[in-house]
Write an enzyme that holds these catalytic residues in place. Structure first.
Site, PDB file in Angstrom:
ATOM      1  N   ASP A  50       0.840  -1.207   0.000  1.00  0.00           N
ATOM      2  CA  ASP A  50       0.000   0.000   0.000  1.00  0.00           C
ATOM      3  C   ASP A  50       0.873   1.254   0.000  1.00  0.00           C
ATOM      4  OD1 ASP A  50       0.905  -0.124   2.587  1.00  0.00           O
ATOM      5  OD2 ASP A  50      -1.075  -0.057   3.536  1.00  0.00           O
ATOM      6  N   SER A  51       2.209   1.063   0.024  1.00  0.00           N
ATOM      7  CA  SER A  51       3.117   2.199  -0.198  1.00  0.00           C
ATOM      8  C   SER A  51       2.875   2.789  -1.587  1.00  0.00           C
ATOM      9  CB  SER A  51       4.581   1.758  -0.053  1.00  0.00           C
ATOM     10  OG  SER A  51       4.846   0.636  -0.870  1.00  0.00           O
ATOM     11  N   ASP A  66      -0.822  -6.534  -0.346  1.00  0.00           N
ATOM     12  CA  ASP A  66      -1.036  -5.844   0.926  1.00  0.00           C
ATOM     13  C   ASP A  66      -2.535  -5.638   1.172  1.00  0.00           C
ATOM     14  OD1 ASP A  66       0.263  -4.858   3.111  1.00  0.00           O
ATOM     15  OD2 ASP A  66       1.105  -3.101   2.105  1.00  0.00           O
ATOM     16  N   LYS A  79      -0.724  -9.549   3.291  1.00  0.00           N
ATOM     17  CA  LYS A  79      -0.029  -8.990   4.459  1.00  0.00           C
ATOM     18  C   LYS A  79      -0.946  -7.992   5.152  1.00  0.00           C
ATOM     19  CE  LYS A  79       3.347  -5.729   4.037  1.00  0.00           C
ATOM     20  NZ  LYS A  79       2.770  -4.589   4.765  1.00  0.00           N
ATOM     21  N   GLU A 133      -1.181  -5.290   8.855  1.00  0.00           N
ATOM     22  CA  GLU A 133      -0.411  -4.650   9.927  1.00  0.00           C
ATOM     23  C   GLU A 133      -1.064  -4.843  11.291  1.00  0.00           C
ATOM     24  OE1 GLU A 133       0.181  -0.505   8.972  1.00  0.00           O
ATOM     25  OE2 GLU A 133       1.131  -0.975   7.057  1.00  0.00           O
ATOM     26  N   GLU A 174       9.295  -3.476  10.858  1.00  0.00           N
ATOM     27  CA  GLU A 174       9.655  -2.200  10.216  1.00  0.00           C
ATOM     28  C   GLU A 174      10.017  -1.140  11.253  1.00  0.00           C
ATOM     29  OE1 GLU A 174       6.905  -0.589   7.304  1.00  0.00           O
ATOM     30  OE2 GLU A 174       8.065   1.264   7.141  1.00  0.00           O
TER      31      GLU A 174
HETATM   32  O1  KIV Z   1       3.586  -1.121   1.623  1.00  0.00           O
HETATM   33  C1  KIV Z   1       4.806  -1.346   1.750  1.00  0.00           C
HETATM   34  O2  KIV Z   1       5.637  -1.012   0.902  1.00  0.00           O
HETATM   35  C2  KIV Z   1       5.232  -2.025   2.979  1.00  0.00           C
HETATM   36  C3  KIV Z   1       6.719  -2.159   3.183  1.00  0.00           C
HETATM   37  C4  KIV Z   1       7.245  -0.919   3.781  1.00  0.00           C
HETATM   38  C5  KIV Z   1       7.040  -3.376   3.978  1.00  0.00           C
HETATM   39  O3  KIV Z   1       4.440  -2.428   3.761  1.00  0.00           O
END
Ligand code: KIV
Length: 276
Positions: free
Chosen positions: A46-47, A85, A115, A117, A184
């Site tokens: 989600d970056s 994500d 993934k 959080e 992280e």
């Molecule tokens: O979204 C992302 O790029 C991340 C990384 C920083 C692990 O979660």
């Protein structure tokens, strides 16, 4: 051609000398490049909110955004393990909703795992998604989706109590069935302790060299921006390479030096000067 890594391969990397690596990627062209490289895994993170969509953070990225980008990455990287994500809002309303979001990302995106959080609080969510048959990666420490609660993108786990809380969270999501966890933005000594004490492999970003695996944001490590976070090494300076290429193209166009031979098509046409 490289062999695609699997969930059992990842579980088996714990404590081994080879460090599997992951990079973020959001599109077909770059996925093809990663697939040709030695990198084992891609995160459609989600970056993308910051790196692709121009947002201030990761909040605002949707399940549909993740699915769209994951589909194109999967098409470009058939030999690379792809992680999708789960964005903010897709797993914090109810467990049922979280399983529905994970199913969509896994099935419609075509990725190999998802993934999410959070620590102890998200353990029941991890358990339900794993029970639905989807491999889950955890993510603790500096969790960008809740950066507002942390007062910004700040290093976490800097006291004994905070480090213990991170370890408890890592244990909770491992017990809930996660097969790996991203650490992280935490001190290397805390990451080392967590890596030593939990049963599943850890993947570090800003967490030192002692984690079982490493991940970086592609735009940082390729030097696409002049500024990069402290933990991200620039392995290339694509910012200069790209700006120089753009400016050289402008210069040569103005000089009418481009497109000259061999970049133009030719033909023999009698009387071309008489065209009306
Ligand atoms: O979204 C992302 O790029 C991340 C990384 C920083 C692990 O979660």
């Amino acid at each position: 051609m490289k062999k695609k890594i699997t969930v059992p391969d990842i579980l088996a990397c714990k404590g081994q000398s080879k460090v599997p690596t992951m990079i973020t990627c959001y599109d077909y062209t770059n996925a093809k490049l990663v697939d040709e490289s030695d990198i084992d895994m891609i995160l459609v993170g989600d970056s993308m909110g910051m790196t692709m969509l121009g947002y201030k953070g990761t909040v605002g990225v949707t399940v549909d955004d993740i699915i769209y980008h994951t589909k194109h990455v999967v098409a470009g990287a058939p030999n690379t393990f792809v992680m999708g994500d789960m964005p903010f809002g897709s797993y914090n309303v109810s467990i049922e909703d979280a399983v529905r979001s994970a199913n969509r990302i896994f099935v419609e995106g075509g990725c190999d795992c998802v993934k999410l959080e959070g620590g102890t609080d998200v353990a029941p969510v991890v358990k339900a998604i794993v029970k639905a048959g989807i491999p889950v990666c955890g993510h603790i420490g500096l969790t960008p989706q809740t950066a507002a609660m942390m007062g910004g993108f700040k290093v976490q786990g800097k006291s004994f109590e905070a480090a213990q809380e991170l370890l408890d969270g890592a244990r909770a999501i491992a017990e809930a069935g996660a097969f790996m966890v991203v650490l992280e933005g935490i001190p290397a000594m805390v990451a080392n302790a967590i890596t030593e004490k939990i049963s599943i492999p850890t993947m570090g970003i800003g967490a030192g060299a002692g984690c079982d695996m490493q991940v970086l944001v592609a735009k940082d490590m390729l030097g696409m921006n002049e500024w990069v976070p402290k933990f991200a090494k620039k392995y290339a300076d694509l910012h200069s390479v790209i700006i120089n290429a753009y400016n050289e193209y402008v210069k040569e166009s103005n000089e009418r030096a481009f497109p000259s031979e061999p970049y133009q098509y030719n033909a023999k046409i009698e009387g071309i000067e008489n065209l009306k």
